[in-house]
Design a protein around this motif. Sequence first.
Motif, PDB file in Angstrom:
ATOM      1  N   GLU A   1       0.838  -1.214   0.000  1.00  0.00           N
ATOM      2  CA  GLU A   1       0.000   0.000   0.000  1.00  0.00           C
ATOM      3  C   GLU A   1       0.866   1.253   0.000  1.00  0.00           C
ATOM      4  O   GLU A   1       0.615   2.194  -0.759  1.00  0.00           O
ATOM      5  CB  GLU A   1      -0.943  -0.028   1.213  1.00  0.00           C
ATOM      6  CG  GLU A   1      -2.075  -1.021   1.008  1.00  0.00           C
ATOM      7  CD  GLU A   1      -2.577  -1.640   2.301  1.00  0.00           C
ATOM      8  OE1 GLU A   1      -2.585  -0.960   3.333  1.00  0.00           O
ATOM      9  OE2 GLU A   1      -2.957  -2.832   2.270  1.00  0.00           O
ATOM     10  N   GLU A   2       1.917   1.243   0.814  1.00  0.00           N
ATOM     11  CA  GLU A   2       2.790   2.418   0.878  1.00  0.00           C
ATOM     12  C   GLU A   2       3.478   2.653  -0.466  1.00  0.00           C
ATOM     13  O   GLU A   2       3.619   3.785  -0.916  1.00  0.00           O
ATOM     14  CB  GLU A   2       3.869   2.220   1.946  1.00  0.00           C
ATOM     15  CG  GLU A   2       3.335   2.364   3.346  1.00  0.00           C
ATOM     16  CD  GLU A   2       4.415   2.120   4.383  1.00  0.00           C
ATOM     17  OE1 GLU A   2       4.063   2.004   5.549  1.00  0.00           O
ATOM     18  OE2 GLU A   2       5.616   2.051   4.026  1.00  0.00           O
ATOM     19  N   PHE A   3       3.908   1.546  -1.084  1.00  0.00           N
ATOM     20  CA  PHE A   3       4.644   1.729  -2.337  1.00  0.00           C
ATOM     21  C   PHE A   3       3.742   2.283  -3.438  1.00  0.00           C
ATOM     22  O   PHE A   3       4.151   3.152  -4.217  1.00  0.00           O
ATOM     23  CB  PHE A   3       5.323   0.430  -2.803  1.00  0.00           C
ATOM     24  CG  PHE A   3       6.110   0.656  -4.061  1.00  0.00           C
ATOM     25  CD1 PHE A   3       7.299   1.365  -4.020  1.00  0.00           C
ATOM     26  CD2 PHE A   3       5.615   0.263  -5.292  1.00  0.00           C
ATOM     27  CE1 PHE A   3       7.996   1.662  -5.190  1.00  0.00           C
ATOM     28  CE2 PHE A   3       6.305   0.553  -6.465  1.00  0.00           C
ATOM     29  CZ  PHE A   3       7.503   1.249  -6.406  1.00  0.00           C
ATOM     30  N   ILE A   4       2.506   1.823  -3.473  1.00  0.00           N
ATOM     31  CA  ILE A   4       1.574   2.317  -4.489  1.00  0.00           C
ATOM     32  C   ILE A   4       1.314   3.814  -4.287  1.00  0.00           C
ATOM     33  O   ILE A   4       1.271   4.590  -5.244  1.00  0.00           O
ATOM     34  CB  ILE A   4       0.259   1.493  -4.465  1.00  0.00           C
ATOM     35  CG1 ILE A   4       0.521   0.124  -5.080  1.00  0.00           C
ATOM     36  CG2 ILE A   4      -0.866   2.195  -5.200  1.00  0.00           C
ATOM     37  CD1 ILE A   4       0.960   0.173  -6.541  1.00  0.00           C
ATOM     38  N   GLU A   5       1.219   4.221  -3.032  1.00  0.00           N
ATOM     39  CA  GLU A   5       1.022   5.643  -2.727  1.00  0.00           C
ATOM     40  C   GLU A   5       2.230   6.460  -3.221  1.00  0.00           C
ATOM     41  O   GLU A   5       2.078   7.498  -3.870  1.00  0.00           O
ATOM     42  CB  GLU A   5       0.919   5.779  -1.211  1.00  0.00           C
ATOM     43  CG  GLU A   5      -0.133   6.743  -0.742  1.00  0.00           C
ATOM     44  CD  GLU A   5      -0.120   6.789   0.774  1.00  0.00           C
ATOM     45  OE1 GLU A   5      -0.461   5.766   1.393  1.00  0.00           O
ATOM     46  OE2 GLU A   5       0.266   7.844   1.319  1.00  0.00           O
ATOM     47  N   LEU A   6       3.411   5.926  -2.936  1.00  0.00           N
ATOM     48  CA  LEU A   6       4.654   6.584  -3.353  1.00  0.00           C
ATOM     49  C   LEU A   6       4.747   6.655  -4.878  1.00  0.00           C
ATOM     50  O   LEU A   6       5.096   7.686  -5.462  1.00  0.00           O
ATOM     51  CB  LEU A   6       5.826   5.780  -2.774  1.00  0.00           C
ATOM     52  CG  LEU A   6       7.241   6.140  -3.187  1.00  0.00           C
ATOM     53  CD1 LEU A   6       7.581   7.531  -2.687  1.00  0.00           C
ATOM     54  CD2 LEU A   6       8.234   5.146  -2.598  1.00  0.00           C
ATOM     55  N   TRP A   7       4.383   5.546  -5.533  1.00  0.00           N
ATOM     56  CA  TRP A   7       4.458   5.482  -6.999  1.00  0.00           C
ATOM     57  C   TRP A   7       3.494   6.488  -7.626  1.00  0.00           C
ATOM     58  O   TRP A   7       3.786   7.075  -8.668  1.00  0.00           O
ATOM     59  CB  TRP A   7       4.134   4.048  -7.430  1.00  0.00           C
ATOM     60  CG  TRP A   7       3.943   3.853  -8.902  1.00  0.00           C
ATOM     61  CD1 TRP A   7       4.911   3.867  -9.867  1.00  0.00           C
ATOM     62  CD2 TRP A   7       2.709   3.618  -9.584  1.00  0.00           C
ATOM     63  NE1 TRP A   7       4.356   3.653 -11.099  1.00  0.00           N
ATOM     64  CE2 TRP A   7       3.004   3.485 -10.952  1.00  0.00           C
ATOM     65  CE3 TRP A   7       1.391   3.488  -9.166  1.00  0.00           C
ATOM     66  CZ2 TRP A   7       2.031   3.246 -11.906  1.00  0.00           C
ATOM     67  CZ3 TRP A   7       0.416   3.245 -10.114  1.00  0.00           C
ATOM     68  CH2 TRP A   7       0.739   3.127 -11.468  1.00  0.00           C
TER      69      TRP A   7
ATOM     70  N   LYS B   1       6.526   6.299 -12.217  1.00  0.00           N
ATOM     71  CA  LYS B   1       7.617   5.640 -12.944  1.00  0.00           C
ATOM     72  C   LYS B   1       7.013   4.483 -13.713  1.00  0.00           C
ATOM     73  O   LYS B   1       5.961   3.969 -13.319  1.00  0.00           O
ATOM     74  CB  LYS B   1       8.630   4.983 -11.988  1.00  0.00           C
ATOM     75  CG  LYS B   1       9.104   5.805 -10.855  1.00  0.00           C
ATOM     76  CD  LYS B   1      10.325   6.577 -11.241  1.00  0.00           C
ATOM     77  CE  LYS B   1      10.643   7.578 -10.166  1.00  0.00           C
ATOM     78  NZ  LYS B   1      11.032   8.853 -10.730  1.00  0.00           N
ATOM     79  N   THR B   2       7.736   4.023 -14.704  1.00  0.00           N
ATOM     80  CA  THR B   2       7.392   2.748 -15.321  1.00  0.00           C
ATOM     81  C   THR B   2       7.926   1.671 -14.377  1.00  0.00           C
ATOM     82  O   THR B   2       9.097   1.719 -14.000  1.00  0.00           O
ATOM     83  CB  THR B   2       8.101   2.618 -16.683  1.00  0.00           C
ATOM     84  OG1 THR B   2       7.834   3.809 -17.430  1.00  0.00           O
ATOM     85  CG2 THR B   2       7.639   1.387 -17.436  1.00  0.00           C
ATOM     86  N   VAL B   3       7.078   0.730 -13.977  1.00  0.00           N
ATOM     87  CA  VAL B   3       7.534  -0.301 -13.036  1.00  0.00           C
ATOM     88  C   VAL B   3       7.335  -1.695 -13.630  1.00  0.00           C
ATOM     89  O   VAL B   3       6.250  -2.019 -14.112  1.00  0.00           O
ATOM     90  CB  VAL B   3       6.786  -0.219 -11.680  1.00  0.00           C
ATOM     91  CG1 VAL B   3       7.261  -1.318 -10.736  1.00  0.00           C
ATOM     92  CG2 VAL B   3       6.974   1.142 -11.019  1.00  0.00           C
ATOM     93  N   LEU B   4       8.409  -2.504 -13.601  1.00  0.00           N
ATOM     94  CA  LEU B   4       8.302  -3.940 -13.894  1.00  0.00           C
ATOM     95  C   LEU B   4       8.550  -4.649 -12.575  1.00  0.00           C
ATOM     96  O   LEU B   4       9.640  -4.529 -12.000  1.00  0.00           O
ATOM     97  CB  LEU B   4       9.339  -4.387 -14.938  1.00  0.00           C
ATOM     98  CG  LEU B   4       8.944  -4.212 -16.410  1.00  0.00           C
ATOM     99  CD1 LEU B   4       9.029  -2.758 -16.833  1.00  0.00           C
ATOM    100  CD2 LEU B   4       9.844  -5.061 -17.296  1.00  0.00           C
ATOM    101  N   PHE B   5       7.530  -5.339 -12.097  1.00  0.00           N
ATOM    102  CA  PHE B   5       7.507  -5.843 -10.732  1.00  0.00           C
ATOM    103  C   PHE B   5       7.383  -7.365 -10.759  1.00  0.00           C
ATOM    104  O   PHE B   5       6.369  -7.903 -11.225  1.00  0.00           O
ATOM    105  CB  PHE B   5       6.293  -5.205 -10.044  1.00  0.00           C
ATOM    106  CG  PHE B   5       6.122  -5.513  -8.598  1.00  0.00           C
ATOM    107  CD1 PHE B   5       6.658  -4.672  -7.633  1.00  0.00           C
ATOM    108  CD2 PHE B   5       5.390  -6.612  -8.173  1.00  0.00           C
ATOM    109  CE1 PHE B   5       6.475  -4.929  -6.286  1.00  0.00           C
ATOM    110  CE2 PHE B   5       5.206  -6.875  -6.818  1.00  0.00           C
ATOM    111  CZ  PHE B   5       5.749  -6.023  -5.879  1.00  0.00           C
ATOM    112  N   VAL B   6       8.417  -8.058 -10.304  1.00  0.00           N
ATOM    113  CA  VAL B   6       8.397  -9.518 -10.311  1.00  0.00           C
ATOM    114  C   VAL B   6       7.804 -10.039  -9.010  1.00  0.00           C
ATOM    115  O   VAL B   6       8.185  -9.587  -7.930  1.00  0.00           O
ATOM    116  CB  VAL B   6       9.839 -10.059 -10.489  1.00  0.00           C
ATOM    117  CG1 VAL B   6       9.934 -11.513 -10.052  1.00  0.00           C
ATOM    118  CG2 VAL B   6      10.277  -9.912 -11.933  1.00  0.00           C
TER     119      VAL B   6
END
Length: 264
Positions: free
Chosen positions: A177-183, A188-193
């Motif tokens: 949740e925190e990362f989505i808020e930050l993003w 940014k373009t994010v590729l998330f494995v």
Amino acid sequence: MEKGVYLRGVSKKFVTRQQETVDALSAVDLAVEPGEFISLLGPSGCGKSTLLKIVAGLLPPSGGSAWLDGHEIVEPSDSVSFVFQKPTLLRWRSIQDNVLLPLDVAGSRPKEAVEYAKELLALVKLSDFANAYPSELSGGMQQRAAIARSLVSHPDVLLMDEPFGALDEFTRETLNEEFIELWQREPKTVLFVTHSIAESVFMSDRIAVMGARPGRIIDEITVPFPRPRGAELRKSKEFFDLVARIRETFDLASESSAREVVAP
Ligand SMILES: Nc1ncnc2c1ncn2[C@@H]1O[C@H](COP(=O)(O)OP(=O)(O)OP(=O)(O)O)[C@@H](O)[C@H]1O
């Protein structure tokens, strides 16, 4: 010029020490728009990390090509940052100095960099720990510091290899949740494995579902949930239904590869 990340017919073969050839990736086509959040979801060994390393310019493809903003990727680029499963902070540097490390390694710490590092530490809720050392932080806090470090050089693309995979479920969900808020504040373009279907559904705009042997994309799913997404989304029927549908894709893929194995 085509902005974004593009993979065109990418394959990757490795030769093991026993001289066996491993088809880690086969004919992967993928287009990631600037600012898009895409998850690479799949079982262990399907080539997710290999794909990220190709986009990072750390590994050359055996066939096909990878492109970033209209340029073929042949070496690491300043506009791409990597976040690993382990935070890999330097234990003798303070948290703030760890965040600034990429600039120090590149040999230029602009005047405004310290201010930006402080801003990023505030965004990852570590302002009170700027002068602490990594050993004084929990695993989740260390990973937040690693995320701040990945952003300090203002990358356009963030490659994240199971960044929350080593954390307990509660910490992982909080960091999601925190990362989505930050993003959303620092797009940014994010590729998330990830191995986690629920994590990929919660985080992404789109999911590239990967199958193994050879590693390839077996399905692409657009996640329909509007943003901002909060913790309540995880409890909704629509969320459960999409998770179940993706699980079905894996079950069908493993049934059909089992059939190939037993077929005469
Ligand atoms: N340097 C290498 N030499 C030989 N084989 C390799 C090498 N790197 C990866 N492989 C093989 O390529 C395949 C894909 O590996 P990769 O690490 O990309 O998978 P993954 O989907 O990221 O797995 P995991 O989820 O377990 O991290 C595996 O079969 C792996 O054993």
